[in-house]
Design a protein around this motif. Structure first.
Motif, PDB file in Angstrom:
ATOM      1  N   MET A   1     -13.364   1.090  -3.911  1.00 12.01           N
ATOM      2  CA  MET A   1     -12.519   0.432  -2.918  1.00 12.01           C
ATOM      3  C   MET A   1     -11.930  -0.854  -3.475  1.00 12.01           C
ATOM      4  SD  MET A   1     -14.162   0.995   0.849  1.00 12.01           S
ATOM      5  CE  MET A   1     -15.757   0.352   0.490  1.00 12.01           C
ATOM      6  N   GLY A   2     -12.760  -1.605  -4.206  1.00 11.21           N
ATOM      7  CA  GLY A   2     -12.291  -2.851  -4.803  1.00 11.21           C
ATOM      8  C   GLY A   2     -11.158  -2.607  -5.781  1.00 11.21           C
ATOM      9  N   ILE A   3     -11.320  -1.569  -6.608  1.00 10.99           N
ATOM     10  CA  ILE A   3     -10.285  -1.241  -7.599  1.00 10.99           C
ATOM     11  C   ILE A   3      -8.974  -0.902  -6.904  1.00 10.99           C
ATOM     12  CG2 ILE A   3      -9.585   0.450  -9.337  1.00 10.99           C
ATOM     13  CD1 ILE A   3     -12.596   0.767 -10.000  1.00 10.99           C
ATOM     14  N   VAL A   4      -9.045   0.043  -5.931  1.00  8.59           N
ATOM     15  CA  VAL A   4      -7.835   0.499  -5.248  1.00  8.59           C
ATOM     16  C   VAL A   4      -7.166  -0.662  -4.515  1.00  8.59           C
ATOM     17  CG1 VAL A   4      -7.019   1.912  -3.328  1.00  8.59           C
ATOM     18  CG2 VAL A   4      -8.511   2.912  -5.058  1.00  8.59           C
ATOM     19  N   LEU A   5      -7.999  -1.456  -3.815  1.00  9.94           N
ATOM     20  CA  LEU A   5      -7.449  -2.587  -3.059  1.00  9.94           C
ATOM     21  C   LEU A   5      -6.652  -3.525  -3.953  1.00  9.94           C
ATOM     22  CD1 LEU A   5      -9.359  -4.622  -0.376  1.00  9.94           C
ATOM     23  CD2 LEU A   5      -8.112  -5.824  -2.151  1.00  9.94           C
ATOM     24  N   SER A   6      -7.285  -3.951  -5.075  1.00 16.84           N
ATOM     25  CA  SER A   6      -6.622  -4.967  -5.892  1.00 16.84           C
ATOM     26  C   SER A   6      -5.433  -4.400  -6.662  1.00 16.84           C
ATOM     27  CB  SER A   6      -7.625  -5.627  -6.842  1.00 16.84           C
ATOM     28  OG  SER A   6      -8.433  -4.652  -7.443  1.00 16.84           O
ATOM     29  N   VAL A   7      -5.579  -3.182  -7.181  1.00 15.48           N
ATOM     30  CA  VAL A   7      -4.486  -2.598  -7.961  1.00 15.48           C
ATOM     31  C   VAL A   7      -3.264  -2.353  -7.078  1.00 15.48           C
ATOM     32  CG1 VAL A   7      -3.740  -0.535  -9.198  1.00 15.48           C
ATOM     33  CG2 VAL A   7      -5.957  -1.566  -9.723  1.00 15.48           C
ATOM     34  N   PHE A   8      -3.486  -1.735  -5.915  1.00 13.33           N
ATOM     35  CA  PHE A   8      -2.361  -1.430  -5.031  1.00 13.33           C
ATOM     36  C   PHE A   8      -1.730  -2.705  -4.472  1.00 13.33           C
ATOM     37  CE2 PHE A   8      -1.987   3.183  -3.977  1.00 13.33           C
ATOM     38  CZ  PHE A   8      -2.898   3.638  -4.911  1.00 13.33           C
ATOM     39  N   PHE A   9      -2.572  -3.671  -4.103  1.00 14.90           N
ATOM     40  CA  PHE A   9      -2.051  -4.918  -3.559  1.00 14.90           C
ATOM     41  C   PHE A   9      -1.243  -5.661  -4.609  1.00 14.90           C
ATOM     42  CE2 PHE A   9      -2.860  -9.408  -2.020  1.00 14.90           C
ATOM     43  CZ  PHE A   9      -1.978  -9.318  -0.962  1.00 14.90           C
ATOM     44  N   GLY A  10      -1.759  -5.670  -5.829  1.00 20.01           N
ATOM     45  CA  GLY A  10      -1.038  -6.309  -6.927  1.00 20.01           C
ATOM     46  C   GLY A  10       0.312  -5.652  -7.150  1.00 20.01           C
TER      47      GLY A  10
END
Lengths: 245, 366
Positions: free
Chosen positions: B92-101
């Motif tokens: 979840m952390g990976i998806v959150l930060s990558v997509f938000f970025g």
């Protein structure tokens, strides 16, 4: 050949590299109480979950009454480990037992008066009728187990698969469960139980599958429970079991 | 001054709050609270991509984009968890930060475009309910209504999916399909709130109403209804607050109000509230302390040869933990001891109770 309630052929399940169960063949004849027994990590729960299709096996087949398991779910009732759910879920005892009828109800239909009555009957059988409207977080371990059993009973299945129903229950509940199992057998049902207590095996069950990743032995309890077989299943740790085996 | 625009904004916030509260209840019960956060952040690049592809700011277009990447993000989380050894929270952390970025990157890119229609997309960050238009409300109502309808239709499946998914599987239901379906509804619930609340804070609207509602009831239906009510009320009050204070974005306003509801529920709900717990514990502690004083008085009297021997407060204080006086006053109220500053002794009733308590503590022969 006769159609067994459960038949497992060449079943292998591996989580990542390490096999949890290896090339297991086994069947449960109709109308027996069968225990799956073995040490921790022997793959008992894995085998049960593979039969249910909850785990994808790496190889092998599972048939229930002669057909692929996924087409026969309406003929079986599953009692998961008590600890597998969150008992703080906002619901009541009666509601949990009614869940056993969701399969028969089909899509979109809500449980009605008839379903509630069936669920009450089932609660009476496990001695929990007075707890029907109780919130499930207020139950003791033994009571939780009885609720799960009542949910399976209401399904009126031909094959019952139970995962450690005796774990962490009081002596009264243990006795009640044993009587329930015998009652199911007398009605021609087949019950497969994951069990951990070798001492009670002979008293509670007709058939035993000794499992330690591989199948060690399968057959009538009297024949299978030899010191040799138990030592093969439990390794050196079986020494203390000799007197009772 | 309930004019048309304000009414429109309030209706929008009511809908998004109610829908988020409903789907949030299932997310919280399934221990997927943080999934909402990942989904909302993953929706941002979708908004930007939809705009770059169409140069339209029609809500249906932008929300479709948000829906698409929000859903793809969720799918990534599922795939990462199932096929690698990476744990759920990390995925979840990976998806959150990558997509938000990626979303922020694309938004910056859009700001540099020479088109006139680029303005206003940044409201998806922190939310701006005052920009809601009639067409926004229409889209929200349509999607939100559909979501609620599906929850009602699949009520018993979703309930069992949340409580005991393995058992649902054993009933012959395809739990993976139902899981994806319920999660898709959560994505929809989040996406319709993005314009008003923003991707950064939308997860609060998913989690807080549900957790607050859980405090007040032990019944799933009532919990979901209450969460929808809290969410809707929070949405409306937040919109009012943000419209009456200049430059206060709607998202933070709604989140502050919902948090207050959550805090009040956590503290003061009748069965699960902390205040109730605290009062119960305090009472219990006082009772135990009083009983300790009672037993001490009994043992001391016995050593003097009489059950009803009168002791001074000082001698009692020497053998009791804490304040002997507070304990004695409590016992006096219960009629177990009599006395005053001159000295204290057991009453017959007190001697009886003390004897039993002593037996319980010390065994048969104290």
């Amino acid at each position: 050949m006769k159609m067994h309630p459960v038949e497992v052929a060449d079943l292998t399940v591996a989580y990542h590299e390490k096999p949890a169960i290896w090339d297991v063949d086994f069947h449960a004849p109709a109308g027996v109480l069968l225990a799956i027994v073995g040490p921790n990590g022997a793959g008992k729960t894995t085998l049960l979950k593979a039969i249910l299709g909850l785990i994808q096996p790496s190889a092998g087949t599972v048939t229930i009454f002669g057909k692929p398991a996924r087409k026969q779910m309406h003929r079986l009732a599953y009692v998961p480990q008590r600890g597998s759910v969150d008992w703080d879920f906002p619901t009541t005892v009666l509601d949990v037992v009614t869940m056993g009828l969701y399969g028969k109800l089909g899509w979109f239909r809500r449980p009605g008066k008839k379903e509630k009555q069936l669920a009450m009957l089932s609660l009476e059988k496990v001695g929990m009728a007075e707890f029907a409207s109780r919130q499930i977080s207020q139950l003791s371990g033994g009571q939780q187990q009885r609720v799960f059993l009542a949910r399976a009973l209401v399904q009126d299945a031909d094959l019952y698969l139970m995962d450690e129903p005796f774990i962490g229950v009081d002596a009264v509940t243990e006795k009640a469960i044993v009587e329930l199992l015998r009652e199911l057998r007398s009605r021609g049902k087949t019950v497969v139980v994951v069990h951990h207590d070798v001492q009670t095996l002979k008293h509670y069950f007709d058939w035993v599958l000794l499992l330690n990743v591989r199948k060690i032995a399968l057959g009538p309890a009297q024949k299978v429970l030899t010191t040799r077989n138990l030592q093969k299943t439990y390794g050196g740790r079986a020494a203390f079991l000799n007197g009772n085996a | 001054m309930l004019d048309y625009t304000l009414l429109l904004v309030l209706s929008g916030c009511l809908v998004l709050g109610a829908v988020a509260g409903t789907l949030g209840s299932f997310a919280v019960l399934r221990k997927q609270s943080l999934l909402g956060d990942a989904i909302s952040h993953a929706a941002l690049p979708g908004v930007a991509i939809a705009f770059l592809l169409t140069f339209s700011k029609h809500p249906a277009v932008l929300l479709l984009g948000a829906l698409a990447t929000g859903w793809v993000g969720t799918l990534f989380i599922l795939l990462i968890t199932r096929t690698t050894r990476i744990k759920h929270d990390t995925a979840m952390g990976i998806v959150l930060s990558v997509f938000f970025g990626l979303g922020l990157f694309l938004l910056t890119l859009i700001q540099r475009l020479p088109t006139a229609s680029k303005a206003g997309l940044d409201k998806f960050l922190f939310g701006n309910a005052s920009t809601l238009l009639r067409q926004d409300l229409q889209v929200m109502l349509a999607l939100g209504g559909l979501t609620l309808l599906f929850v009602l239709l699949f009520w018993k499946e979703f309930k069992l999916l949340a409580f005991d998914p393995d058992f649902l599987h054993s009933l012959g239901r395809n739990t993976l399909t139902l899981d994806v379906f319920l999660t898709t509804l959560l994505v929809v619930a989040i996406v319709i709130g993005l314009q008003a609340v923003g991707v950064v804070l939308m997860s609060a609207l998913v989690i807080a109403p549900a957790v607050a509602a859980r405090q007040w009831t032990d019944h799933l239906g009532r919990m979901v209804a209450l969460a929808a009510f809290f969410g809707g009320l929070g949405g409306v009050l937040g919109a009012v607050a943000s419209s009456s204070l200049t430059n206060l974005p709607t998202g933070p306003a709604i989140v502050v109000i919902i948090s207050l509801m959550f805090l009040a529920s956590l503290l003061f709900s009748p069965h699960r509230g902390l205040a109730k717990d605290w009062i119960r514990q305090r009472k219990h502690r006082k009772e135990i302390h009083a009983n300790q004083v009672l037993v001490a008085l009994f043992m001391l009297s016995k050593s003097h040869g009489s059950r009803y021997y009168r002791h001074s407060l000082t001698s009692l204080q020497a053998v009791t933990p804490g304040s002997a006086e507070a304990g004695l006053e409590a016992l006096k109220k219960r009629g177990l001891v009599s006395g005053s500053a001159s000295g204290w002794k057991l009453t017959p009733k007190g001697a009886q109770e003390a004897e039993q308590a002593a037996k319980h503590i010390y065994g048969e022969a104290p």
